[in-house]
Design an enzyme around this catalytic site. Structure first.
Site, PDB file in Angstrom:
ATOM      1  N   GLU A   1      -3.877 -39.845 -26.381  1.00 29.55           N
ATOM      2  CA  GLU A   1      -4.997 -38.939 -26.074  1.00 29.55           C
ATOM      3  C   GLU A   1      -5.139 -37.808 -27.090  1.00 29.55           C
ATOM      4  O   GLU A   1      -5.086 -36.631 -26.754  1.00 29.55           O
ATOM      5  CB  GLU A   1      -4.841 -38.377 -24.658  1.00 29.55           C
TER       6      GLU A   1
ATOM      7  N   ASN B   1      -3.201 -44.477 -28.415  1.00 22.22           N
ATOM      8  CA  ASN B   1      -3.736 -44.807 -27.090  1.00 22.22           C
ATOM      9  C   ASN B   1      -4.674 -43.706 -26.618  1.00 22.22           C
ATOM     10  O   ASN B   1      -4.392 -42.519 -26.795  1.00 22.22           O
ATOM     11  CB  ASN B   1      -2.560 -44.960 -26.106  1.00 22.22           C
TER      12      ASN B   1
ATOM     13  N   HIS C   1      -9.496 -46.742 -17.484  1.00 22.00           N
ATOM     14  CA  HIS C   1      -9.612 -46.204 -16.124  1.00 22.00           C
ATOM     15  C   HIS C   1     -11.102 -46.190 -15.801  1.00 22.00           C
ATOM     16  O   HIS C   1     -11.839 -45.310 -16.251  1.00 22.00           O
ATOM     17  CB  HIS C   1      -9.023 -44.802 -16.054  1.00 22.00           C
TER      18      HIS C   1
ATOM     19  N   GLU D   1      -3.993 -49.227 -19.396  1.00 21.50           N
ATOM     20  CA  GLU D   1      -3.837 -48.499 -18.132  1.00 21.50           C
ATOM     21  C   GLU D   1      -4.981 -48.830 -17.172  1.00 21.50           C
ATOM     22  O   GLU D   1      -5.509 -47.944 -16.497  1.00 21.50           O
ATOM     23  CB  GLU D   1      -3.806 -46.981 -18.385  1.00 21.50           C
TER      24      GLU D   1
ATOM     25  N   ASP E   1      -7.410 -49.596 -14.203  1.00 22.51           N
ATOM     26  CA  ASP E   1      -7.623 -49.636 -12.764  1.00 22.51           C
ATOM     27  C   ASP E   1      -9.117 -49.488 -12.520  1.00 22.51           C
ATOM     28  O   ASP E   1      -9.861 -49.021 -13.378  1.00 22.51           O
ATOM     29  CB  ASP E   1      -6.810 -48.579 -11.998  1.00 22.51           C
TER      30      ASP E   1
END
Length: 662
Positions: A325, A368, A403, A432, A434
């Site tokens: 990030e 990432n 996400h 990651e 979801d």
């Protein structure tokens, strides 16, 4: 993170085939839990402490001064440190591998602060601490409920639950404490394993200690062939104090993965969050600034950290998220103004990759980030990676967190994200993933609706179908969690039960699972088109300030504001703000202002545009959430920094008119 940070959006309706709807309804029913079995109740109605004690010299006594239920509570007085508070031995009540829901009501005697619900455990005299509920705003005017899930994943000889505060040492009360569990169901052993269906790349899950025991461990082993230790490899977990390294959290996870033939992704060596404050403290004891001395010390600490952590795991870890990030698309150069950057510039990224390559020459090294399907952020990340690659920085791949939610992003936007990076010749991984069932911060369902679960299944179906078209380009897909019983989305961006993964809270396959394993089981309908192309409010998106065209006149009681700290760590915090239109006229835009009372600074804000000058903060609506009907609300969230204390603002104003504080 806490995992990392992002996420939410809009209402959907579509005519669905009866057969498909039946699948979703079945999945929703499977998620319904039976009546929990209660193993602990402390209501303090008998005038005793019911086994509760202090953690040091503070006094703990039954009280009738205030009570949440009935007439009695537990008073804690004489505290001299924030970690001191009421504590209860649960060694004889909690069993390893069982997921307990712990609930406690807390109230301060005076003032306001943040309270936490935690567990202390010891094995052979060595103490470890697990947070059940993070920083939650509490005060003297009301009872606040702290509720979280906890699974004991190791053998212990000491186990106590306790309540503490973040910054103050004043008196507090607790009441109506309970702990309960729902008996586990056997996992479904006759359904296809995801890792056997998806063969183009490894499919993984992020895990904690709770995911490697009993039925959770069985589910993980059956379906996944890769894991990411979610928080156990971050700086605060591995080097909490300078030069003192501990791997107590990560080692059991890595051992489980090795024993079951799973690949391991290391997450993460460098991040602006979950980094202890000592890392950014200069030799003079002051916060670091952009001096040559501070830069040299910071890079020295960075190198030492990576050399120790990466070397500890050697060839066991085949992929590292080296930096996490680092992009802020609202900066002209696209770079996040973290302390890493303000002190060391790009050299912290260059150093991290160089050292990681030296220590782990076998490993694939990734950069990432989240919201990489947003064009502005995607393009800034591309430009950074292209620059670093041209300099010879050893970057092997780009990680897309993904996400997302049931209405954002589209498959086309995601494909554009993947295609953007193809010319660089790097690996790409979904790191990651979801899929939240929520489409706005204002939604909250008592149980996941069948239509949202079906829509979620279509999203998983379509995204995995897209990913599988990039065989050789996408080299791993990881879900941010194993099942819906343990997901960070239950508390971020607001507290509510989410259901973002493939398996429900009782580890049973959902429609989302069939969307990946066998899409014919969910019918042939396509996902309805999203009604917005903006990043979801549950995902921090671009923070470009919105137009501030004057809207309708706002009366003195036309707005109310709820400000809530949803997470806090040393030197940093995360907050959610909701502004409600309590008047009779719709707003077409809004601008909210406040004063921070203790020098807090906002570093990143989503779902709006922010300007800060000293203590004065002004937040304007984003392009998609400016219209607020009477009785409706708009929400935004942010990350910030604090030193000393982190009190909430005392008041708020909407275009200069005071709002009530909810």
């Amino acid at each position: 993170m806490r995992a990392s940070l992002r996420l939410a959006l809009v209402s959907l309706a579509a005519a669905l085939p009866v057969a498909a709807a039946m699948v979703a309804t079945t999945a929703a029913s499977a998620a319904d839990e039976p009546t929990p079995i209660t193993v602990l109740t402390s209501d303090f109605e008998d005038g005793t402490t019911q086994g509760w004690a202090g953690r040091a010299s503070e006094a703990v006594a039954a009280s009738t001064t205030v009570a949440h239920g009935g007439s009695g509570s537990l008073a804690v007085t004489g505290r001299t440190a924030t970690w001191q508070g009421p504590s209860l031995d649960v060694l004889g009540e909690f069993e390893k591998g069982t997921a307990y829901t712990i609930s406690a009501w807390v109230r301060l005697a005076t003032g306001s602060d943040n309270a936490r619900l935690s567990v202390e455990r010891r094995t052979d005299g060595i103490a470890a601490y697990d947070q059940v509920v993070g920083n939650t705003a509490v005060d003297s005017g009301r009872w606040v409920n702290l509720t979280g899930r906890y699974t004991l994943a190791t053998d212990v000889d000491f186990l106590r639950i306790y309540v503490e505060t973040a910054s103050s040492t004043g008196d507090l009360f607790i009441d109506d404490v309970t702990a309960s569990y729902v008996p586990a169901l056997p996992i479904q052993t006759t359904i296809p394993s995801i890792k056997d269906v998806v063969t183009e790349f490894p499919v993984g899950a992020s895990i904690t200690g709770a995911e490697i025991v009993t039925e959770h461990g069985q589910l993980l082993d059956k379906h996944f062939n890769s894991v990411t230790p979610g928080n156990a490899l971050k700086w605060d977990a591995t080097e909490p104090t300078e030069g003192t390294f501990t791997y107590a959290q990560a080692d059991p996870l890595v051992a489980f993965a090795k024993a079951h033939g799973m690949a391991i992704r290391g997450h993460t060596l460098v991040w602006h969050n979950q980094t202890p404050s000592w890392v950014f403290t200069g030799a003079d004891g002051q916060p670091m600034t952009a001096t040559a001395e501070d830069k040299a010390l910071l890079l020295e600490r960075l190198e030492n950290h990576i050399r120790n952590v990466a070397a500890h795991y050697g060839t066991d870890i085949g992929v590292w998220d080296v930096v996490n990030e680092v992009i802020d698309e609202n900066q002209a150069d696209g770079l996040r103004r973290s302390t890493w950057f303000t002190v060391a510039g790009l050299d912290y990224i260059r150093t991290a990759f160089r050292v990681a390559r030296e220590v782990a020459p076998h490993a694939k090294l990734f950069i990432n980030d989240y919201n990489t399907n947003v064009p502005a952020k995607r393009d800034k990340l591309y430009a950074l990676v292209a620059q670093l690659k041209s300099e010879g920085v050893p970057i092997d791949g780009v990680g897309h967190q993904m996400h997302i939610n049931v209405s954002w992003p589209s498959v086309a936007e995601t494909k554009a994200m993947l295609d953007k990076f193809l010319p660089l010749g790097l690996e790409q991984q979904i790191t990651e993933m979801d899929v939240s069932i929520y489409t706005s911060n204002g939604e909250s369902f008592p149980a996941p609706p069948a239509d949202r679960l079906l829509q979620q299944a279509y999203v998983y179906r379509d995204m995995f179908a897209l990913f599988r078209q990039y065989e050789g380009e996408i080299t791993s897909v990881t879900l941010w969690g194993l099942a819906d019983d343990n997901t960070w989305l239950d508390t971020f961006p607001v507290t509510r039960k989410d259901a973002p993964l493939l398996f429900d809270t009782r580890l049973q396959a959902k429609s989302a699972y069939w969307g990946v394993a066998d899409p014919t089981k969910i019918g042939t309908s396509t996902s309805p088109p999203p009604t917005t192309v903006s990043p979801s409010p549950t995902t921090p998106g671009p923070t470009t300030p919105s137009p501030t065209t004057p809207g309708p006149t706002i009366g003195t009681t036309a707005c109310s504001v709820t400000y809530r700290v949803t997470g806090s760590w040393q030197g940093g915090f995360q907050a959610d703000v909701r502004v409600t239109n309590t008047g009779t006229t719709a707003w077409t835009s809004w601008t909210l202002g406040w004063q921070f009372p203790a020098g807090q600074q906002i570093s990143q804000l989503w779902n709006g545009g922010v300007a800060q000058s000293g203590a004065t903060v002004t937040v304007a609506n984003a392009s998609w959430n400016g219209t607020v009907a009477p009785g409706a609300s708009a929400s935004f969230g942010f990350l910030g920094s604090w030193t000393g204390t982190n009190p909430s603002p005392a008041g708020y104003s909407l275009r200069g008119t005071a709002c009530t504080v909810a």
